[in-house]
Design an enzyme around this catalytic site. Structure first.
Site, PDB file in Angstrom:
ATOM      1  N   HIS A   1     -54.254  26.098 -35.607  1.00  0.00           N
ATOM      2  CA  HIS A   1     -54.183  24.912 -34.738  1.00  0.00           C
ATOM      3  C   HIS A   1     -54.847  23.706 -35.413  1.00  0.00           C
ATOM      4  O   HIS A   1     -54.351  22.584 -35.333  1.00  0.00           O
ATOM      5  CB  HIS A   1     -54.901  25.190 -33.420  1.00  0.00           C
ATOM      6  CG  HIS A   1     -54.335  26.327 -32.615  1.00  0.00           C
ATOM      7  ND1 HIS A   1     -55.028  27.493 -32.394  1.00  0.00           N
ATOM      8  CD2 HIS A   1     -53.145  26.480 -31.978  1.00  0.00           C
ATOM      9  CE1 HIS A   1     -54.304  28.301 -31.644  1.00  0.00           C
ATOM     10  NE2 HIS A   1     -53.148  27.719 -31.375  1.00  0.00           N
TER      11      HIS A   1
ATOM     12  N   GLY B   1     -46.077  24.802 -35.421  1.00  0.00           N
ATOM     13  CA  GLY B   1     -46.350  25.642 -36.586  1.00  0.00           C
ATOM     14  C   GLY B   1     -45.133  26.452 -37.002  1.00  0.00           C
ATOM     15  O   GLY B   1     -44.397  26.968 -36.162  1.00  0.00           O
TER      16      GLY B   1
ATOM     17  N   LYS C   1     -45.395  29.213 -38.122  1.00  0.00           N
ATOM     18  CA  LYS C   1     -45.724  30.581 -37.661  1.00  0.00           C
ATOM     19  C   LYS C   1     -44.737  31.037 -36.585  1.00  0.00           C
ATOM     20  O   LYS C   1     -44.300  32.174 -36.569  1.00  0.00           O
ATOM     21  CB  LYS C   1     -47.152  30.561 -37.123  1.00  0.00           C
ATOM     22  CG  LYS C   1     -47.526  31.662 -36.190  1.00  0.00           C
ATOM     23  CD  LYS C   1     -48.059  32.835 -36.933  1.00  0.00           C
ATOM     24  CE  LYS C   1     -48.340  34.048 -36.096  1.00  0.00           C
ATOM     25  NZ  LYS C   1     -48.457  33.847 -34.685  1.00  0.00           N
TER      26      LYS C   1
ATOM     27  N   VAL D   1     -50.915  29.030 -41.554  1.00  0.00           N
ATOM     28  CA  VAL D   1     -52.279  29.211 -42.061  1.00  0.00           C
ATOM     29  C   VAL D   1     -52.630  30.691 -41.931  1.00  0.00           C
ATOM     30  O   VAL D   1     -52.369  31.310 -40.898  1.00  0.00           O
ATOM     31  CB  VAL D   1     -53.281  28.339 -41.281  1.00  0.00           C
ATOM     32  CG1 VAL D   1     -54.703  28.601 -41.763  1.00  0.00           C
ATOM     33  CG2 VAL D   1     -52.925  26.872 -41.431  1.00  0.00           C
TER      34      VAL D   1
ATOM     35  N   SER E   1     -53.655  34.009 -35.546  1.00  0.00           N
ATOM     36  CA  SER E   1     -53.049  34.048 -34.221  1.00  0.00           C
ATOM     37  C   SER E   1     -54.146  34.317 -33.209  1.00  0.00           C
ATOM     38  O   SER E   1     -55.087  35.077 -33.491  1.00  0.00           O
ATOM     39  CB  SER E   1     -52.003  35.156 -34.143  1.00  0.00           C
ATOM     40  OG  SER E   1     -51.703  35.448 -32.787  1.00  0.00           O
TER      41      SER E   1
END
Ligand code: AMP
Length: 286
Positions: free
Chosen positions: A39, A149, A151, A178, A187
């Site tokens: 974040h 993200g 992700k 990241v 996470s």
């Protein structure tokens, strides 16, 4: 320095309007809180190109299935506010569920077909909840830019499609994944893992890195790549494969050949904890 925290739509609109009047551009970083370095990278990207950075924290009930972790999802507001202060966020917007979904709420956004594959197949209704809450946040704050993200690659692609389809005047920025030093993608759910699961959870990254090497060495057959992923997960103690998918990143259609914009996506369960990770070929970002 502490960061101002507001919880109502009227307040966030007032703060954003003031920032605009003073000539600043507005960025939004939507999150569910339990903030970590992933974040923070979004906040930093926003900070670098924006006058006024708004970070939202909302654990969105409509994107969780009935058997999912909504009630136990980590809520760490004090910590989150500190992270926001360190990263130079200008305003935190943390509405409650009744503010976002007042009684009588009945309008939802759907990104047809794409919402039903990969994550959507494993988590029915998830993307309907995500698209709805992101659209609401974009309407409430009306930022110039919004940060997501890589992700959550499918989420980023769905939101990009929604922004196009609904003519939403916002620029999207998709930021790189990241990772922990051992490769595990950061996470908020990593904290559910026990020490042994945590050790084995690096298999997602390792399997994707093996795919990267295989493709760099010339492999183009998607079924061979999928086989490699499946085999890596199958031989990892405590890991259960949810899916290993190789799809066209522009259409989500399964691919036979690794060619063009390719998304390699992986979802793996360790006990009750579900982890995702991915790799993209043929494009700088989503
Ligand atoms: P979440 O709070 O999990 O809903 O995530 C909020 C935003 O942070 C989403 O756009 C995520 O894709 C992004 N994000 C979560 N984890 C990472 C990570 N490890 N690296 C980069 N972005 C991330």
């Amino acid at each position: 320095m502490s960061v101002p925290l507001v919880a109502t739509i009227a307040e966030v609109r007032r703060e954003v309007a003031q920032a605009r009047q003073s000539g600043r551009s507005i960025s939004l970083v939507p999150t569910m809180g339990a903030l970590h370095a992933g974040h923070a990278s979004l906040m930093r990207a926003a900070r670098a190109e924006t006058g006024f950075v708004v970070l939202s924290i909302f654990v969105n009930p409509t994107q969780f299935g009935p058997q999912e972790d909504f009630t136990r999802y980590p809520r760490t507001l004090e910590h989150d506010l500190q992270v926001c202060a360190t990263e130079g966020v200008d305003l935190v917007f943390a509405p409650d569920a009744a503010t976002m979904y007042p009684s009588g709420f009945r309008t939802y956004v759907e990104v047809h077909e794409w919402q039903d594959v990969l994550e959507g197949a494993s988590r029915p209704g998830h993307f309907r909840g995500v698209a709805t809450v992101v659209l609401k946040l974009l309407q409430q704050i009306q930022p110039d830019r919004a940060y997501f993200g890589q992700k959550d690659a499918q989420q980023a692609l769905l939101i990009r499609q929604m922004v196009r389809d609904l003519d939403i005047p916002v620029q999207l920025r998709i930021c790189p994944i990241v990772r922990e030093p051992d490769g595990l993608a950061l996470s908020s759910r990593n904290r559910y893992l026990n020490p042994e699961q945590r050790r084995h959870a690096t298999v997602l990254f390792q399997a994707l890195e093996a795919v990267r090497a295989q493709v760099a060495a010339g492999e183009r057959q998607a079924d061979r790549v999928r086989h490699l992923l499946e085999q890596r997960i199958r031989t990892t103690p405590g890991a259960a494969l949810d899916y290993a998918a190789i799809v066209d990143a522009d259409t989500f259609q399964p691919l036979d050949r690794i060619d063009g914009h390719v998304l390699v996506a992986l979802a793996v369960r360790f006990g009750t904890t579900r982890l995702i990770d991915n790799l993209m070929f043929g494009m700088e970002s989503a």
